[in-house]
Scaffold this motif. Structure first.
Motif, PDB file in Angstrom:
ATOM      1  N   VAL A 196      -3.170   3.164  -2.040  1.00 38.24           N
ATOM      2  CA  VAL A 196      -2.650   4.357  -2.720  1.00 38.24           C
ATOM      3  C   VAL A 196      -3.617   5.524  -2.513  1.00 38.24           C
ATOM      4  N   SER A 197      -4.901   5.268  -2.637  1.00 35.43           N
ATOM      5  CA  SER A 197      -5.908   6.316  -2.395  1.00 35.43           C
ATOM      6  C   SER A 197      -5.845   6.810  -0.955  1.00 35.43           C
ATOM      7  N   TYR A 198      -5.673   5.898  -0.020  1.00 36.86           N
ATOM      8  CA  TYR A 198      -5.554   6.265   1.385  1.00 36.86           C
ATOM      9  C   TYR A 198      -4.339   7.172   1.593  1.00 36.86           C
ATOM     10  N   VAL A 199      -3.204   6.805   1.005  1.00 35.59           N
ATOM     11  CA  VAL A 199      -1.979   7.601   1.132  1.00 35.59           C
ATOM     12  C   VAL A 199      -2.196   8.992   0.558  1.00 35.59           C
ATOM     13  N   ASN A 200      -2.866   9.073  -0.575  1.00 36.57           N
ATOM     14  CA  ASN A 200      -3.137  10.379  -1.181  1.00 36.57           C
ATOM     15  C   ASN A 200      -4.025  11.248  -0.292  1.00 36.57           C
ATOM     16  N   LYS A 201      -4.919  10.619   0.439  1.00 32.99           N
ATOM     17  CA  LYS A 201      -5.841  11.359   1.310  1.00 32.99           C
ATOM     18  C   LYS A 201      -5.223  11.700   2.664  1.00 32.99           C
ATOM     19  N   PHE A 202      -4.500  10.732   3.286  1.00 34.25           N
ATOM     20  CA  PHE A 202      -4.026  10.905   4.656  1.00 34.25           C
ATOM     21  C   PHE A 202      -2.517  11.104   4.781  1.00 34.25           C
ATOM     22  N   GLY A 203      -1.773  10.849   3.720  1.00 37.30           N
ATOM     23  CA  GLY A 203      -0.338  11.107   3.729  1.00 37.30           C
ATOM     24  C   GLY A 203       0.529  10.044   4.374  1.00 37.30           C
ATOM     25  N   ASN A 204      -0.033   8.892   4.695  1.00 35.38           N
ATOM     26  CA  ASN A 204       0.755   7.805   5.294  1.00 35.38           C
ATOM     27  C   ASN A 204       0.088   6.473   4.996  1.00 35.38           C
ATOM     28  N   THR A 205       0.776   5.392   5.385  1.00 33.55           N
ATOM     29  CA  THR A 205       0.236   4.049   5.155  1.00 33.55           C
ATOM     30  C   THR A 205      -0.239   3.389   6.446  1.00 33.55           C
ATOM     31  N   ARG A 206      -0.432   4.186   7.484  1.00 30.01           N
ATOM     32  CA  ARG A 206      -0.847   3.639   8.785  1.00 30.01           C
ATOM     33  C   ARG A 206      -2.381   3.544   8.865  1.00 30.01           C
ATOM     34  N   VAL A 207      -2.928   2.649   8.093  1.00 25.89           N
ATOM     35  CA  VAL A 207      -4.378   2.452   8.065  1.00 25.89           C
ATOM     36  C   VAL A 207      -4.788   1.766   9.358  1.00 25.89           C
TER      37      VAL A 207
ATOM     38  N   TRP B 147     -12.199 -14.371 -10.408  1.00 30.53           N
ATOM     39  CA  TRP B 147     -11.510 -13.750  -9.286  1.00 30.53           C
ATOM     40  C   TRP B 147     -10.316 -14.576  -8.855  1.00 30.53           C
ATOM     41  N   ASN B 148      -9.214 -13.896  -8.528  1.00 28.37           N
ATOM     42  CA  ASN B 148      -8.093 -14.605  -7.919  1.00 28.37           C
ATOM     43  C   ASN B 148      -7.412 -13.702  -6.908  1.00 28.37           C
ATOM     44  N   ILE B 149      -6.530 -14.280  -6.130  1.00 28.45           N
ATOM     45  CA  ILE B 149      -5.915 -13.569  -5.011  1.00 28.45           C
ATOM     46  C   ILE B 149      -5.083 -12.382  -5.473  1.00 28.45           C
ATOM     47  N   LEU B 150      -4.442 -12.479  -6.643  1.00 27.32           N
ATOM     48  CA  LEU B 150      -3.637 -11.357  -7.133  1.00 27.32           C
ATOM     49  C   LEU B 150      -4.514 -10.179  -7.510  1.00 27.32           C
ATOM     50  N   ASP B 151      -5.693 -10.444  -8.109  1.00 25.50           N
ATOM     51  CA  ASP B 151      -6.625  -9.355  -8.399  1.00 25.50           C
ATOM     52  C   ASP B 151      -7.012  -8.646  -7.115  1.00 25.50           C
ATOM     53  N   SER B 152      -7.257  -9.415  -6.081  1.00 22.51           N
ATOM     54  CA  SER B 152      -7.623  -8.848  -4.787  1.00 22.51           C
ATOM     55  C   SER B 152      -6.472  -8.015  -4.228  1.00 22.51           C
ATOM     56  N   TRP B 153      -5.236  -8.498  -4.344  1.00 23.55           N
ATOM     57  CA  TRP B 153      -4.083  -7.761  -3.847  1.00 23.55           C
ATOM     58  C   TRP B 153      -3.964  -6.437  -4.578  1.00 23.55           C
ATOM     59  N   ASP B 154      -4.084  -6.472  -5.901  1.00 25.72           N
ATOM     60  CA  ASP B 154      -3.974  -5.252  -6.702  1.00 25.72           C
ATOM     61  C   ASP B 154      -5.066  -4.247  -6.335  1.00 25.72           C
ATOM     62  N   ALA B 155      -6.268  -4.734  -6.115  1.00 27.71           N
ATOM     63  CA  ALA B 155      -7.374  -3.852  -5.754  1.00 27.71           C
ATOM     64  C   ALA B 155      -7.111  -3.196  -4.401  1.00 27.71           C
ATOM     65  N   GLN B 156      -6.648  -3.953  -3.437  1.00 31.26           N
ATOM     66  CA  GLN B 156      -6.369  -3.389  -2.118  1.00 31.26           C
ATOM     67  C   GLN B 156      -5.167  -2.442  -2.178  1.00 31.26           C
ATOM     68  N   TYR B 157      -4.184  -2.764  -3.008  1.00 32.64           N
ATOM     69  CA  TYR B 157      -3.050  -1.862  -3.179  1.00 32.64           C
ATOM     70  C   TYR B 157      -3.542  -0.507  -3.702  1.00 32.64           C
TER      71      TYR B 157
ATOM     72  N   ALA C 178     -11.813  -3.718   5.339  1.00 31.12           N
ATOM     73  CA  ALA C 178     -10.995  -4.724   4.657  1.00 31.12           C
ATOM     74  C   ALA C 178      -9.590  -4.180   4.390  1.00 31.12           C
ATOM     75  N   LEU C 179      -9.471  -2.894   4.118  1.00 29.73           N
ATOM     76  CA  LEU C 179      -8.155  -2.305   3.861  1.00 29.73           C
ATOM     77  C   LEU C 179      -7.294  -2.347   5.112  1.00 29.73           C
ATOM     78  N   GLY C 180      -7.860  -2.034   6.252  1.00 28.89           N
ATOM     79  CA  GLY C 180      -7.106  -2.096   7.503  1.00 28.89           C
ATOM     80  C   GLY C 180      -6.585  -3.495   7.784  1.00 28.89           C
TER      81      GLY C 180
END
Length: 103
Positions: free
Chosen positions: A17-28, A3-13, A37-39
């Motif tokens: 993206v899934s959140y944006v597809n569901k809710f239409g914005n990035t205001r988590v 595990w490293n921090i970049l893997d974590s960043w990519d996973a949260q990114y 954790a995403l918020g």
């Protein structure tokens, strides 16, 4: 331990993206019930970006990360002065009508 921090960043990114597809914005919401954790992560990206803009090079966000976030419509600031001013004008009108600011 792979595990490293970049893997974590990519996973949260990808979660964002899934959140944006569901809710239409990035205001988590900071305390997003489906993924707290995403918020927190989204809030941290805004903090890191602001620090980077102010010249702080500790714990920065990379240009590549900024570009990825912007490609999905990431909002670096969710608070606008226009919104604040509009709410203030509503409060002023309320006070004129009701004589207090207890709303």
């Amino acid at each position: 331990f792979g595990w490293n921090i970049l893997d974590s960043w990519d996973a949260q990114y990808e979660n964002l993206v899934s959140y944006v597809n569901k809710f239409g914005n990035t205001r988590v919401p900071f305390k997003f019930a489906e993924n707290r954790a995403l918020g927190r992560w989204v809030d941290n990206q805004r903090i890191k970006y602001k620090r980077c803009q102010n010249g702080n090079t500790l714990r920065i966000i990379t240009k590549e990360q900024i570009q990825l976030l912007e490609s999905i419509g990431f909002e670096w600031s969710i608070y606008s002065s226009d919104s604040w001013n509009a709410r203030y004008e509503e409060l002023v009108s309320y006070v004129k009508e009701f004589g207090n600011a207890r709303v």
